[in-house]
Scaffold this active site. Structure first.
Site, PDB file in Angstrom:
ATOM      1  N   SER A   1      -8.289  38.941 -15.380  1.00 44.65           N
ATOM      2  CA  SER A   1      -7.526  38.367 -14.257  1.00 44.65           C
ATOM      3  C   SER A   1      -5.994  38.785 -14.536  1.00 44.65           C
ATOM      4  CB  SER A   1      -7.682  37.142 -14.009  1.00 44.65           C
ATOM      5  OG  SER A   1      -7.019  36.612 -12.987  1.00 44.65           O
ATOM      6  N   ALA A   2      -5.093  39.115 -13.486  1.00 42.58           N
ATOM      7  CA  ALA A   2      -3.929  38.997 -13.510  1.00 42.58           C
ATOM      8  C   ALA A   2      -3.084  37.685 -13.678  1.00 42.58           C
ATOM      9  CB  ALA A   2      -3.238  39.697 -12.432  1.00 42.58           C
TER      10      ALA A   2
ATOM     11  N   GLU B   1     -14.636  43.681  -8.825  1.00 41.21           N
ATOM     12  CA  GLU B   1     -12.943  43.724  -8.704  1.00 41.21           C
ATOM     13  C   GLU B   1     -12.957  43.571  -6.896  1.00 41.21           C
ATOM     14  OE1 GLU B   1     -10.040  43.463  -8.676  1.00 41.21           O
ATOM     15  OE2 GLU B   1      -9.334  43.207 -10.702  1.00 41.21           O
ATOM     16  N   ASP B   2     -11.943  43.000  -6.397  1.00 39.92           N
ATOM     17  CA  ASP B   2     -11.757  42.768  -4.996  1.00 39.92           C
ATOM     18  C   ASP B   2     -10.378  43.704  -4.479  1.00 39.92           C
ATOM     19  OD1 ASP B   2      -9.928  40.782  -5.984  1.00 39.92           O
ATOM     20  OD2 ASP B   2      -9.613  40.279  -4.024  1.00 39.92           O
TER      21      ASP B   2
ATOM     22  N   THR C   1      -8.437  32.093  -3.915  1.00 37.73           N
ATOM     23  CA  THR C   1      -7.322  31.569  -3.941  1.00 37.73           C
ATOM     24  C   THR C   1      -6.305  32.243  -3.050  1.00 37.73           C
ATOM     25  OG1 THR C   1      -7.260  32.741  -5.990  1.00 37.73           O
ATOM     26  CG2 THR C   1      -7.342  30.727  -6.378  1.00 37.73           C
TER      27      THR C   1
ATOM     28  N   LYS D   1      -2.641  45.680 -13.755  1.00 34.20           N
ATOM     29  CA  LYS D   1      -3.549  46.558 -12.959  1.00 34.20           C
ATOM     30  C   LYS D   1      -2.579  47.303 -12.109  1.00 34.20           C
ATOM     31  CE  LYS D   1      -6.980  42.816 -12.925  1.00 34.20           C
ATOM     32  NZ  LYS D   1      -7.665  42.085 -12.199  1.00 34.20           N
TER      33      LYS D   1
ATOM     34  N   LYS E   1      -2.978  41.426  -3.501  1.00 38.53           N
ATOM     35  CA  LYS E   1      -4.126  41.057  -3.947  1.00 38.53           C
ATOM     36  C   LYS E   1      -3.885  41.864  -5.352  1.00 38.53           C
ATOM     37  CE  LYS E   1      -7.675  40.001  -0.619  1.00 38.53           C
ATOM     38  NZ  LYS E   1      -8.758  40.636  -0.207  1.00 38.53           N
TER      39      LYS E   1
ATOM     40  N   ASP F   1     -12.964  39.802 -12.343  1.00 39.24           N
ATOM     41  CA  ASP F   1     -11.747  39.346 -11.731  1.00 39.24           C
ATOM     42  C   ASP F   1     -11.905  37.998 -11.195  1.00 39.24           C
ATOM     43  OD1 ASP F   1      -9.020  39.529 -10.899  1.00 39.24           O
ATOM     44  OD2 ASP F   1      -9.977  40.012  -8.785  1.00 39.24           O
ATOM     45  N   LEU F   2     -10.950  37.325 -11.043  1.00 37.92           N
ATOM     46  CA  LEU F   2     -11.025  35.656 -10.573  1.00 37.92           C
ATOM     47  C   LEU F   2     -10.789  35.844  -9.323  1.00 37.92           C
ATOM     48  CD1 LEU F   2     -11.285  32.796 -11.526  1.00 37.92           C
ATOM     49  CD2 LEU F   2      -8.770  33.030 -12.086  1.00 37.92           C
ATOM     50  N   ASP F   3      -9.474  35.900  -8.791  1.00 40.50           N
ATOM     51  CA  ASP F   3      -8.981  35.546  -7.177  1.00 40.50           C
ATOM     52  C   ASP F   3      -9.708  36.494  -6.460  1.00 40.50           C
ATOM     53  OD1 ASP F   3      -7.282  33.332  -8.039  1.00 40.50           O
ATOM     54  OD2 ASP F   3      -5.542  35.217  -8.723  1.00 40.50           O
TER      55      ASP F   3
END
Ligand code: BG6
Ligand code: MG
Length: 215
Positions: free
Chosen positions: A115-116, A170-171, A18, A146, A46, A10-12
């Site tokens: 990522s979303a 994933e966070d 971010t 997601k 998130k 995942d990115l953020d």
């Protein structure tokens, strides 16, 4: 020893933080509509898509908007968000993230982003790590958000690996659920009590190949 052939990040909240920029932009939008937006509310966004985030925020503020108005508001928020993203520099990569991705690559493990965010490519370019990814699956490439596993299954397909050969990082609760729904192993980035993952660590600086192969 397991048969891990790919890692999907995942990115953020995993590669970059971010959330603070999302928070500032959503707060500015909420304030412009006459109500406030708290950090606690931001936490609940998130992993949630831009469109769904706006719906939730309008609901919290008790404000109703037409679909056309919502589109304008989402675009406004994104403009403010991108003003901050465009200032991002490579030193904003979260501790250990780049290093762990490089370790994986050296071990022959394939790497994808899942990522979303529709702004994923811009962010990867800003922080200078686009070339570390064999595939980038973002909010522009999937139709189901997601906790639907579409983003991760599309990532596995792009890497030509089976879901059970992938580990997702994933966070977000919705992201952990998505990985599990896709039949993948998942490492949660955050607090153990919050994320129901196979392994939970505070950040990628705590991740090793040894831990990856023991999941
Ligand atoms: C997720 C974030 O990665 O991307 C969410 O956790 C965000 O907070 C979502 O709403 C969509 O991002 P963007 O950049 O397409 O608005
Ligand atoms: Mg995230």
């Amino acid at each position: 020893m397991n048969n891990i052939k790919a890692c999907i990040f995942d990115l953020d909240g995993v590669i970059v933080d971010t959330a603070v920029y999302h928070y500032k932009a959503w707060k500015r939008l909420a304030n412009s509509l006459g109500f406030d937006f708290t950090e606690h509310q931001n936490e609940q966004l998130k992993g949630v898509s831009r469109v769904r985030s706006l719906e939730l925020i309008l609901g919290w503020g008790g404000v109703t908007k037409t679909a056309a108005e919502q589109e304008i508001l989402a675009t406004q928020k994104n403009t403010w968000y991108m003003e901050m993203v465009n200032q991002m520099k490579p030193d904003e990569i979260l501790p250990g993230a780049k290093e762990f991705v490089e370790i994986c690559r050296k071990a022959g493990i394939k790497i994808a982003l899942g990522s979303a965010s529709k702004n994923s490519m811009t962010i990867l370019n800003k922080i200078g790590i686009t070339n570390l990814f064999d595939a980038v699956i973002d909010g522009n490439k999937v139709s189901k958000a997601k906790p639907d596993p579409e983003v991760f299954l599309t990532g596995a397909k792009a890497l030509s690996v089976e879901p059970e050969e992938c580990v997702v990082f994933e966070d977000a609760i919705a992201g952990v659920e998505a990985a599990k729904a896709g039949g993948m192993k998942v490492v949660g980035i955050g607090q153990p009590g919050v994320l129901d993952a196979d392994l939970v660590i505070s950040g990628l600086d705590k991740m090793t190949l040894d831990k990856l192969f023991k999941i």
